[in-house]
Design a protein around this motif. Sequence first.
Motif, PDB file in Angstrom:
ATOM      1  N   THR A 189     -39.468  49.681 -40.413  1.00 21.77           N
ATOM      2  CA  THR A 189     -39.463  49.956 -39.415  1.00 21.77           C
ATOM      3  C   THR A 189     -37.558  49.371 -39.808  1.00 21.77           C
ATOM      4  O   THR A 189     -37.262  48.858 -39.974  1.00 21.77           O
ATOM      5  CB  THR A 189     -40.197  48.874 -38.221  1.00 21.77           C
ATOM      6  OG1 THR A 189     -39.511  47.680 -38.714  1.00 21.77           O
ATOM      7  CG2 THR A 189     -41.696  49.557 -38.812  1.00 21.77           C
ATOM      8  N   GLU A 192     -33.698  50.203 -33.475  1.00 21.91           N
ATOM      9  CA  GLU A 192     -32.643  51.113 -32.427  1.00 21.91           C
ATOM     10  C   GLU A 192     -32.580  50.300 -30.916  1.00 21.91           C
ATOM     11  O   GLU A 192     -33.439  50.059 -30.102  1.00 21.91           O
ATOM     12  CB  GLU A 192     -33.580  52.634 -32.665  1.00 21.91           C
ATOM     13  CG  GLU A 192     -32.904  52.675 -33.493  1.00 21.91           C
ATOM     14  CD  GLU A 192     -33.571  54.394 -33.410  1.00 21.91           C
ATOM     15  OE1 GLU A 192     -33.820  54.656 -31.926  1.00 21.91           O
ATOM     16  OE2 GLU A 192     -33.521  55.036 -33.991  1.00 21.91           O
ATOM     17  N   ILE A 197     -38.654  50.850 -34.593  1.00 20.13           N
ATOM     18  CA  ILE A 197     -39.367  52.345 -34.467  1.00 20.13           C
ATOM     19  C   ILE A 197     -39.526  52.712 -35.955  1.00 20.13           C
ATOM     20  O   ILE A 197     -39.078  51.910 -36.816  1.00 20.13           O
ATOM     21  CB  ILE A 197     -38.363  53.278 -34.055  1.00 20.13           C
ATOM     22  CG1 ILE A 197     -37.238  53.223 -32.898  1.00 20.13           C
ATOM     23  CG2 ILE A 197     -38.372  54.456 -34.444  1.00 20.13           C
ATOM     24  CD1 ILE A 197     -37.992  52.765 -31.916  1.00 20.13           C
ATOM     25  N   ASN A 198     -41.358  52.502 -36.279  1.00 17.89           N
ATOM     26  CA  ASN A 198     -41.437  53.032 -37.364  1.00 17.89           C
ATOM     27  C   ASN A 198     -40.956  54.123 -38.278  1.00 17.89           C
ATOM     28  O   ASN A 198     -40.119  54.707 -37.604  1.00 17.89           O
ATOM     29  CB  ASN A 198     -42.902  53.463 -37.297  1.00 17.89           C
ATOM     30  CG  ASN A 198     -43.706  52.586 -36.844  1.00 17.89           C
ATOM     31  OD1 ASN A 198     -44.001  51.397 -37.568  1.00 17.89           O
ATOM     32  ND2 ASN A 198     -45.282  52.921 -35.795  1.00 17.89           N
ATOM     33  N   SER A 199     -40.457  53.906 -39.390  1.00 23.53           N
ATOM     34  CA  SER A 199     -39.783  55.043 -40.254  1.00 23.53           C
ATOM     35  C   SER A 199     -40.324  55.471 -41.498  1.00 23.53           C
ATOM     36  O   SER A 199     -40.910  56.453 -41.751  1.00 23.53           O
ATOM     37  CB  SER A 199     -38.497  54.301 -40.786  1.00 23.53           C
ATOM     38  OG  SER A 199     -38.240  55.262 -42.059  1.00 23.53           O
ATOM     39  N   TRP A 221     -42.873  58.821 -39.958  1.00 21.14           N
ATOM     40  CA  TRP A 221     -43.362  58.708 -39.147  1.00 21.14           C
ATOM     41  C   TRP A 221     -42.600  59.511 -38.097  1.00 21.14           C
ATOM     42  O   TRP A 221     -40.767  60.029 -38.294  1.00 21.14           O
ATOM     43  CB  TRP A 221     -42.727  57.383 -38.096  1.00 21.14           C
ATOM     44  CG  TRP A 221     -43.129  57.012 -36.750  1.00 21.14           C
ATOM     45  CD1 TRP A 221     -42.162  57.305 -35.409  1.00 21.14           C
ATOM     46  CD2 TRP A 221     -43.719  57.098 -36.006  1.00 21.14           C
ATOM     47  NE1 TRP A 221     -42.415  56.755 -34.266  1.00 21.14           N
ATOM     48  CE2 TRP A 221     -43.806  56.594 -34.673  1.00 21.14           C
ATOM     49  CE3 TRP A 221     -44.940  56.948 -36.776  1.00 21.14           C
ATOM     50  CZ2 TRP A 221     -44.604  56.522 -33.515  1.00 21.14           C
ATOM     51  CZ3 TRP A 221     -45.642  56.848 -36.049  1.00 21.14           C
ATOM     52  CH2 TRP A 221     -46.116  56.441 -34.696  1.00 21.14           C
ATOM     53  N   ASP A 222     -43.083  60.645 -37.202  1.00 20.06           N
ATOM     54  CA  ASP A 222     -42.713  62.189 -36.191  1.00 20.06           C
ATOM     55  C   ASP A 222     -42.773  61.506 -35.120  1.00 20.06           C
ATOM     56  O   ASP A 222     -44.016  60.607 -34.530  1.00 20.06           O
ATOM     57  CB  ASP A 222     -44.415  62.901 -36.196  1.00 20.06           C
ATOM     58  CG  ASP A 222     -43.381  64.185 -35.399  1.00 20.06           C
ATOM     59  OD1 ASP A 222     -42.561  63.735 -34.533  1.00 20.06           O
ATOM     60  OD2 ASP A 222     -43.730  64.959 -36.071  1.00 20.06           O
ATOM     61  N   ARG A 223     -41.381  60.879 -35.076  1.00 20.56           N
ATOM     62  CA  ARG A 223     -40.688  60.474 -33.399  1.00 20.56           C
ATOM     63  C   ARG A 223     -40.870  61.927 -32.531  1.00 20.56           C
ATOM     64  O   ARG A 223     -41.053  60.618 -31.331  1.00 20.56           O
ATOM     65  CB  ARG A 223     -39.197  59.767 -33.320  1.00 20.56           C
ATOM     66  CG  ARG A 223     -38.917  59.051 -34.537  1.00 20.56           C
ATOM     67  CD  ARG A 223     -37.287  58.745 -34.643  1.00 20.56           C
ATOM     68  NE  ARG A 223     -37.078  57.617 -35.286  1.00 20.56           N
ATOM     69  CZ  ARG A 223     -35.918  56.878 -34.818  1.00 20.56           C
ATOM     70  NH1 ARG A 223     -34.947  56.862 -33.820  1.00 20.56           N
ATOM     71  NH2 ARG A 223     -35.878  55.760 -36.038  1.00 20.56           N
ATOM     72  N   LYS A 224     -41.512  62.697 -32.736  1.00 22.47           N
ATOM     73  CA  LYS A 224     -40.959  63.689 -31.356  1.00 22.47           C
ATOM     74  C   LYS A 224     -42.882  63.249 -30.645  1.00 22.47           C
ATOM     75  O   LYS A 224     -42.946  63.176 -29.927  1.00 22.47           O
ATOM     76  CB  LYS A 224     -41.439  64.584 -31.639  1.00 22.47           C
ATOM     77  CG  LYS A 224     -40.961  65.984 -30.644  1.00 22.47           C
ATOM     78  CD  LYS A 224     -41.018  67.118 -31.653  1.00 22.47           C
ATOM     79  CE  LYS A 224     -41.064  68.253 -29.958  1.00 22.47           C
ATOM     80  NZ  LYS A 224     -41.308  69.302 -30.763  1.00 22.47           N
ATOM     81  N   SER A 226     -44.851  60.913 -32.153  1.00 23.43           N
ATOM     82  CA  SER A 226     -45.950  59.187 -32.336  1.00 23.43           C
ATOM     83  C   SER A 226     -46.568  59.444 -33.192  1.00 23.43           C
ATOM     84  O   SER A 226     -47.806  59.091 -32.982  1.00 23.43           O
ATOM     85  CB  SER A 226     -46.256  58.814 -30.785  1.00 23.43           C
ATOM     86  OG  SER A 226     -44.056  58.890 -29.932  1.00 23.43           O
TER      87      SER A 226
END
Length: 317
Positions: A189, A192, A197-199, A221-224, A226
């Motif tokens: 992670t 931020e 946030i997961n990585s 991890w796809d942030r868009k 989640s």
Amino acid sequence: STVSVLLFPLKGDNPLITEIELTKGESTYRYLYYYNENGDKTLETKWISVNGGWQKKELTEWIYTKGVCTEQHLRIWKDNDWQPEHLILFEYQDTILKSETHVATQSGASENIRKTVLSYSGERLADKIEYSWKNNNWQPYSEIRYLYNEGNLPDTLHLRNFGDNIPVSESKIIFYYNELNLLKSIRVTEKEKDDWINSSLVNYYYIPDSSLKSSEIRKIWDRKYSVWKNSQHIEYRYDASGRLSDEVYQHWGGTFWVNDLQYVFQYNEDGFLTKKTTFLPIYNDFRPAWSVLYSDFRYAKANLIKAKNEFWGGEKG
């Protein structure tokens, strides 16, 4: 093709490596090793073959005090003499390493480069800080804090990077275990502001009732959206004796796994590795690309190691 040969001449019943000869392309190198009465390496010299003779290149010397290495000197052969190049100083509390300092020593002058400082909680490593020498002062550029679970296994690594003595980034590596205390997954992670946030994520799978790893799957991890998205798959296979027979590496192609490469391992009747072959995917099939051959075993060590190209099924040494 490129051929590498490493020789391990052994004297009497002493299994310590005393000489290595490495041939790579058109160049041949020779390494000689010397040890003290405790079997600790004290000297390594590197030579290169020139016009049928051996020319000196590098010398590394290790100095011991009360059974621990306190200094490591690197020198290069220049102007018909060994010229100082690099120095590493080690400091201990009893026999526990507390710091490692790198110093440039070219032209006889000493200049600090970087330093690592270690601290412990009991016998466990608790903190590791790395410094660089700037403006006549040691300035931190990275730190790792180590946390452990009740079983004394790594639980979390807390990483920080610095700029001008101020943290500029933070991340955590978190370890998860199954009921057998085998590593089940590793999650990374990143911080931020005040959020973590997961990585990335790696999941490990094992053969039932065994500690042999059968596969691992890496995800990002796809942030868009989640969600975790596949990245890499590694499969491990074993022979009847439980020895690793091959590894298959694949990347995620969007809807299925796509082959990247395969390693195949071969052993002799004594269980020693004799060949490791790398296969690459050609026309939807794995084809042999190159191999490393191990032979002439003495004291359970390969005395001869040779690399060769396979040329998609053919052989050329």
